[in-house]
Motif scaffolding. Structure first.
Motif, PDB file in Angstrom:
ATOM      1  N   ASN A 526       0.833  -1.209   0.000  1.00  0.00           N
ATOM      2  CA  ASN A 526       0.000   0.000   0.000  1.00  0.00           C
ATOM      3  C   ASN A 526       0.863   1.253   0.000  1.00  0.00           C
ATOM      4  O   ASN A 526       0.597   2.217  -0.731  1.00  0.00           O
ATOM      5  CB  ASN A 526      -0.899   0.030   1.241  1.00  0.00           C
ATOM      6  CG  ASN A 526      -2.169  -0.780   1.042  1.00  0.00           C
ATOM      7  OD1 ASN A 526      -2.471  -1.197  -0.077  1.00  0.00           O
ATOM      8  ND2 ASN A 526      -2.915  -1.019   2.120  1.00  0.00           N
ATOM      9  N   ALA A 530       1.205   4.172  -2.769  1.00  0.00           N
ATOM     10  CA  ALA A 530       0.884   5.572  -2.466  1.00  0.00           C
ATOM     11  C   ALA A 530       2.025   6.510  -2.866  1.00  0.00           C
ATOM     12  O   ALA A 530       1.796   7.690  -3.112  1.00  0.00           O
ATOM     13  CB  ALA A 530       0.598   5.726  -0.972  1.00  0.00           C
ATOM     14  N   ASP A 556       5.476   6.200   5.027  1.00  0.00           N
ATOM     15  CA  ASP A 556       5.812   6.526   3.620  1.00  0.00           C
ATOM     16  C   ASP A 556       5.800   8.027   3.417  1.00  0.00           C
ATOM     17  O   ASP A 556       5.396   8.783   4.306  1.00  0.00           O
ATOM     18  CB  ASP A 556       4.840   5.811   2.672  1.00  0.00           C
ATOM     19  CG  ASP A 556       3.413   6.270   2.870  1.00  0.00           C
ATOM     20  OD1 ASP A 556       3.148   7.496   2.784  1.00  0.00           O
ATOM     21  OD2 ASP A 556       2.528   5.400   3.149  1.00  0.00           O
ATOM     22  N   GLY A 560      -0.595  10.682   2.100  1.00  0.00           N
ATOM     23  CA  GLY A 560      -1.359  10.481   3.344  1.00  0.00           C
ATOM     24  C   GLY A 560      -2.747   9.954   3.046  1.00  0.00           C
ATOM     25  O   GLY A 560      -3.089   9.670   1.897  1.00  0.00           O
ATOM     26  N   THR A 574     -13.375  -0.869   1.412  1.00  0.00           N
ATOM     27  CA  THR A 574     -13.072   0.571   1.388  1.00  0.00           C
ATOM     28  C   THR A 574     -11.828   0.760   0.537  1.00  0.00           C
ATOM     29  O   THR A 574     -10.757   0.242   0.872  1.00  0.00           O
ATOM     30  CB  THR A 574     -12.796   1.084   2.823  1.00  0.00           C
ATOM     31  OG1 THR A 574     -13.962   0.852   3.610  1.00  0.00           O
ATOM     32  CG2 THR A 574     -12.456   2.564   2.820  1.00  0.00           C
ATOM     33  N   THR A 575     -11.960   1.426  -0.550  1.00  0.00           N
ATOM     34  CA  THR A 575     -10.795   1.616  -1.427  1.00  0.00           C
ATOM     35  C   THR A 575     -10.948   2.908  -2.222  1.00  0.00           C
ATOM     36  O   THR A 575     -12.051   3.381  -2.470  1.00  0.00           O
ATOM     37  CB  THR A 575     -10.622   0.414  -2.377  1.00  0.00           C
ATOM     38  OG1 THR A 575      -9.476   0.623  -3.175  1.00  0.00           O
ATOM     39  CG2 THR A 575     -11.826   0.236  -3.282  1.00  0.00           C
ATOM     40  N   THR A 576      -9.756   3.458  -2.563  1.00  0.00           N
ATOM     41  CA  THR A 576      -9.767   4.633  -3.441  1.00  0.00           C
ATOM     42  C   THR A 576      -9.100   4.305  -4.766  1.00  0.00           C
ATOM     43  O   THR A 576      -8.913   5.177  -5.604  1.00  0.00           O
ATOM     44  CB  THR A 576      -8.997   5.793  -2.786  1.00  0.00           C
ATOM     45  OG1 THR A 576      -7.692   5.334  -2.435  1.00  0.00           O
ATOM     46  CG2 THR A 576      -9.707   6.329  -1.561  1.00  0.00           C
ATOM     47  N   LYS A 577      -8.718   3.010  -4.891  1.00  0.00           N
ATOM     48  CA  LYS A 577      -7.991   2.617  -6.096  1.00  0.00           C
ATOM     49  C   LYS A 577      -8.985   2.090  -7.131  1.00  0.00           C
ATOM     50  O   LYS A 577      -9.941   1.394  -6.757  1.00  0.00           O
ATOM     51  CB  LYS A 577      -6.970   1.536  -5.753  1.00  0.00           C
ATOM     52  CG  LYS A 577      -5.942   2.031  -4.750  1.00  0.00           C
ATOM     53  CD  LYS A 577      -5.088   0.881  -4.258  1.00  0.00           C
ATOM     54  CE  LYS A 577      -4.277   1.335  -3.069  1.00  0.00           C
ATOM     55  NZ  LYS A 577      -3.653   0.235  -2.385  1.00  0.00           N
ATOM     56  N   LEU A 581      -9.667  -3.718  -4.115  1.00  0.00           N
ATOM     57  CA  LEU A 581     -10.798  -4.451  -3.543  1.00  0.00           C
ATOM     58  C   LEU A 581     -11.220  -3.875  -2.184  1.00  0.00           C
ATOM     59  O   LEU A 581     -12.313  -4.118  -1.717  1.00  0.00           O
ATOM     60  CB  LEU A 581     -10.416  -5.922  -3.333  1.00  0.00           C
ATOM     61  CG  LEU A 581     -10.599  -6.819  -4.558  1.00  0.00           C
ATOM     62  CD1 LEU A 581     -10.085  -8.214  -4.228  1.00  0.00           C
ATOM     63  CD2 LEU A 581     -12.061  -6.889  -4.956  1.00  0.00           C
ATOM     64  N   GLY A 582     -10.319  -3.199  -1.539  1.00  0.00           N
ATOM     65  CA  GLY A 582     -10.629  -2.627  -0.211  1.00  0.00           C
ATOM     66  C   GLY A 582     -10.742  -3.690   0.872  1.00  0.00           C
ATOM     67  O   GLY A 582     -11.443  -3.522   1.861  1.00  0.00           O
ATOM     68  N   GLY A 584      -7.674  -5.457   1.932  1.00  0.00           N
ATOM     69  CA  GLY A 584      -6.319  -5.665   2.509  1.00  0.00           C
ATOM     70  C   GLY A 584      -6.226  -5.240   3.975  1.00  0.00           C
ATOM     71  O   GLY A 584      -5.797  -6.023   4.839  1.00  0.00           O
ATOM     72  N   LEU A 585      -6.604  -4.009   4.288  1.00  0.00           N
ATOM     73  CA  LEU A 585      -6.462  -3.508   5.669  1.00  0.00           C
ATOM     74  C   LEU A 585      -7.394  -4.251   6.626  1.00  0.00           C
ATOM     75  O   LEU A 585      -7.030  -4.567   7.759  1.00  0.00           O
ATOM     76  CB  LEU A 585      -6.737  -2.001   5.715  1.00  0.00           C
ATOM     77  CG  LEU A 585      -5.650  -1.127   5.078  1.00  0.00           C
ATOM     78  CD1 LEU A 585      -6.026   0.349   5.156  1.00  0.00           C
ATOM     79  CD2 LEU A 585      -4.312  -1.343   5.764  1.00  0.00           C
TER      80      LEU A 585
HETATM   81  P1  ADP Z   1      -6.943  -1.561  -1.499  1.00  0.00           P
HETATM   82  O1  ADP Z   1      -5.484  -1.479  -1.447  1.00  0.00           O
HETATM   83  O2  ADP Z   1      -7.453  -2.667  -2.322  1.00  0.00           O
HETATM   84  O3  ADP Z   1      -7.608  -0.241  -1.803  1.00  0.00           O
HETATM   85  P2  ADP Z   1      -6.767  -1.625   1.301  1.00  0.00           P
HETATM   86  O4  ADP Z   1      -7.704  -2.104   2.339  1.00  0.00           O
HETATM   87  O5  ADP Z   1      -5.421  -2.213   1.362  1.00  0.00           O
HETATM   88  O6  ADP Z   1      -7.480  -1.903  -0.073  1.00  0.00           O
HETATM   89  O7  ADP Z   1      -6.661  -0.062   1.363  1.00  0.00           O
HETATM   90  C1  ADP Z   1      -7.815   0.717   1.554  1.00  0.00           C
HETATM   91  C2  ADP Z   1      -7.517   2.141   1.202  1.00  0.00           C
HETATM   92  O8  ADP Z   1      -6.731   2.747   2.191  1.00  0.00           O
HETATM   93  C3  ADP Z   1      -6.748   2.368  -0.007  1.00  0.00           C
HETATM   94  O9  ADP Z   1      -7.604   2.326  -1.151  1.00  0.00           O
HETATM   95  C4  ADP Z   1      -6.165   3.752   0.173  1.00  0.00           C
HETATM   96  O10 ADP Z   1      -7.118   4.763  -0.136  1.00  0.00           O
HETATM   97  C5  ADP Z   1      -5.957   3.790   1.635  1.00  0.00           C
HETATM   98  N1  ADP Z   1      -4.527   3.562   1.896  1.00  0.00           N
HETATM   99  C6  ADP Z   1      -3.954   2.388   2.260  1.00  0.00           C
HETATM  100  N2  ADP Z   1      -2.645   2.541   2.454  1.00  0.00           N
HETATM  101  C7  ADP Z   1      -2.366   3.848   2.185  1.00  0.00           C
HETATM  102  C8  ADP Z   1      -1.172   4.625   2.205  1.00  0.00           C
HETATM  103  N3  ADP Z   1       0.008   4.108   2.533  1.00  0.00           N
HETATM  104  N4  ADP Z   1      -1.257   5.945   1.856  1.00  0.00           N
HETATM  105  C9  ADP Z   1      -2.466   6.492   1.544  1.00  0.00           C
HETATM  106  N5  ADP Z   1      -3.621   5.810   1.539  1.00  0.00           N
HETATM  107  C10 ADP Z   1      -3.565   4.509   1.838  1.00  0.00           C
END
Ligand code: ADP
Length: 625
Positions: A526, A530, A556, A560, A574-577, A581-582, A584-585
């Protein structure tokens, strides 16, 4: 009755009897001596008086022989009678007896026969007797031999008795005897052999003459003295008994203390003021070894060493302390036989004068106890971990419903695309003038969307499935190294510098190393995504110990967290990509929580994002802390 009272009573009786009897006998003898002296004097006086009538008789006889005229004899006899009142008459017998001098008692005129003593008694007046020589008779009244003044001592009685018959001629009656007391007697014949009258003295001994009061007072004083002695002796005996009892109690106390001293599992060493060993129990000899000989300086036998994160052990302050001093926690005892983790204290011992008389060192080997505690804690840690896993599984299932909605939404998009691409491909295949290239693109798009749907499902299965975990002691530093090598290719490709900073000391946690690796890989990926291709992009992976926890940070230099995800980072989907898939976290947090830890994400103080994994140190490590 106590032996003291019996002895005192016997002594009192004996002394009182002895002293009383001696005193009474001595006093009686004194009375007797006085009585006899009085009697002797009276006897002499009576004897002298009886000699007077002898002298008168002799002088008259001489006068008659000298042929003195009767008239002169009358006169002389009258003078003698006046002089000697016991002479009651003088007669001249030629042979008829006529009175010379003044008339008095009626005297016999005829001849008189003498009694065996040579006295001639008046036939009618029993107290009158006559002394004769030649033709002269001198009549004596025995009653008048006594004078008034002879009876001044009224306690004694004196009498004159007629020789032969023993009839009382003169004297006074004796007082009656006083009870059982004896009567003192004196009996003597008067000194002149011519008048053998019997002189008799009688003295009945009386209580009043004996020192009964004195003897009673002596008995009382002796009784008081005996009583005092008894009290003194009994008091001393009681004090001796109390002292014996106290001594017995002290001995019993000492015996108990000796048994406790030898039986106690703690090591006890008693030293004198110079720290020389005076006493050590078996536990102390077992802990400190053979060097603990009596007289040895304890400071040379027992050395203490602090661990690196403790303050250095101050031996001088500890051994010279005037107040009880505790050893610092976690101190190590170093002897010739090795090193042991101990706890204990040194207490000064004061003498009766308050001065320091020595010390008592108490030590406890906490190594075995610590091992037992660690084993028990590890067992409970294992149980807690299993419980948490079960809990996490249940939590995942419970969030399944929540996820289903998102899943349906996620899958709906590729499925709709598959359907529309498939229908388009079918329509184009039915067209005889179809464009093969368009048909191929539609089929390829169908495959892409189908793969996407399969990917979603595969992620979901990984999340929902209760993956078997293999918890064990994991060195987090090692996991960091693994993640660095796994992501090296991706970071290079993305033009990002990855800084990996493990801790210098081992960071041991209890968990599944594959899960931890999966979490850190996810966070690093992630971060790389970013910061991708930004100038000077850097991702830092650092592990440090914080108290009883291990903290792993992934920092990183990216933009942010965006506003939309900050509050719901760990909510599934929850994802912004665009192709994210949202999950991972969300998955990472579940795994970290499965190891008893926590995952947080926030903006870094100098920009970028910071994700922090916190895990508890494994049990033995935490005790060391
Ligand atoms: P995905 O990577 O599939 O989007 P994650 O659950 O891993 O799903 O991440 C969720 C969201 O958290 C990401 O889409 C991103 O918006 C935000 N995010 C995660 N890691 C970072 C990071 N290092 N810097 C900024 N935003 C992050």
């Amino acid at each position: 009755m106590t032996p003291f009272r019996r002895a005192a009573l016997l002594a009192w009786g004996f002394v009182t009897l002895l002293v009383g009897t001696t005193w009474l006998v001595t006093s009686a003898r004194g009375v007797q001596a006085r009585f006899e002296t009085g009697a002797r004097i009276l006897h002499r006086v009576l004897s002298q008086r009886s000699e007077q009538q002898e002298a008168v008789l002799a002088s008259l006889t001489a006068l008659t022989r000298a042929g003195v005229a009767d008239a002169a004899l009358h006169e002389y006899a009258g003078a003698m009678r006046a002089q000697y009142p016991q002479i009651v008459g003088v007669q001249r017998c030629r042979p008829e007896c006529v009175d010379l001098g003044p008339g008095g008692a009626a005297l016999p005129t005829g001849p008189l026969s003498p009694d065996p003593g040579g006295l001639r008694w008046h036939p009618a007046a029993p107290t009158l007797y006559a002394l004769t020589r030649g033709d002269v008779r001198v009549w004596v009244d025995a009653r008048r031999l006594f004078r008034e003044e002879d009876f001044t001592d009224l306690s004694s009685a004196f009498r004159l008795r007629r020789p032969g018959s023993g009839a009382v001629l003169a004297g006074q009656a004796a007082r009656p005897a006083d009870g059982p007391l004896p009567v003192l007697w004196v009996r003597k014949v008067l000194g002149d052999g011519g008048q053998p009258l019997v002189f008799e003295g009688e003295h009945p001994l009386r209580w009043a003459e004996l020192p009964l009061g004195g003897v009673a007072l002596f008995a009382l004083l002796a009784a008081l003295a005996s009583g005092g002695w008894v009290r003194l002796a009994e008091g001393r005996e009681r004090a001796r008994a109390a002292a014996r009892e106290a001594e017995r109690a002290l001995q019993a106390e000492r015996a108990r203390a000796r048994i406790a001293f030898h039986a106690v599992s703690e090591a006890l060493v008693v030293t004198d003021a110079g720290h020389r060993v005076r006493l050590a129990n078996p536990a102390a000899r077992a802990l400190l070894g053979d060097a603990l000989a009596e007289g040895r300086d304890l400071r040379e036998v027992a050395h203490f060493r602090a661990t690196l994160d403790q303050r250095p052990f101050e031996a001088g302050g500890f051994w010279g302390s005037n107040v009880p001093a505790e050893l610092p926690e976690g101190i190590t005892l170093v002897t010739g036989e090795g090193a042991r983790l101990v706890e204990g204290a040194l207490a000064p011992v004061r003498g009766e004068d308050g001065e320091g008389a020595g010390w008592v060192l108490v030590l406890r080997d906490v190594g075995p106890a610590r091992a037992r505690v660690v084993a028990a804690l590890e067992a409970s840690e294992r149980r807690r971990h299993e419980h948490e896993q079960t809990l996490a599984h249940v939590t995942r299932l419970s969030t399944l419903g929540e996820m289903s909605a998102g899943l349906a939404h996620e899958l709906n998009q590729p499925l709709t695309a598959i359907v529309s691409h498939g229908q388009a491909a079918l329509r184009m295949l039915a067209d005889p003038e179809r464009d093969e290239a368009r048909v191929q693109r539609s089929v390829e798009a169908t495959v892409t969307q189908a793969k996407r749907a399969a990917g979603i499902i595969a992620h979901l299965r990984a999340l929902v499935k209760r993956a078997p975990t293999q918890p064990r002691r994991v060195d987090v530093n090692q996991v960091l190294e693994n993640v660095a090598s796994l992501t090296a290719f991706d970071t290079d490709l993305a033009g990002v510098t990855l800084a990996v900073r493990p801790d210098s000391a081992p960071l041991i946690v209890w968990g599944d190393p594959v899960h931890l690796e999966q979490v850190l890989l996810n966070l690093v990926r992630n971060a790389v995504e970013a910061t991708r291709e930004a100038p000077g992009a850097e991702v830092c992976l650092e592990a440090r110990r914080r108290g009883k926890d291990v903290r792993v940070e992934v920092r990183d230099t990216g933009p942010g967290l965006t506003e939309t995800v900050r509050g719901r980072l760990f909510t599934p989907f929850t994802t912004t990509k665009p192709h994210g898939l949202g999950l991972g976290l969300s998955l990472s947090q579940t795994l970290v929580q499965g190891m008893g830890g926590d995952l947080r994400g926030e903006d870094g103080p100098g920009g970028g994002a910071v994700f922090t994994v916190t895990l508890p140190l494994a049990v033995g490590e935490a005790v060391h802390a």
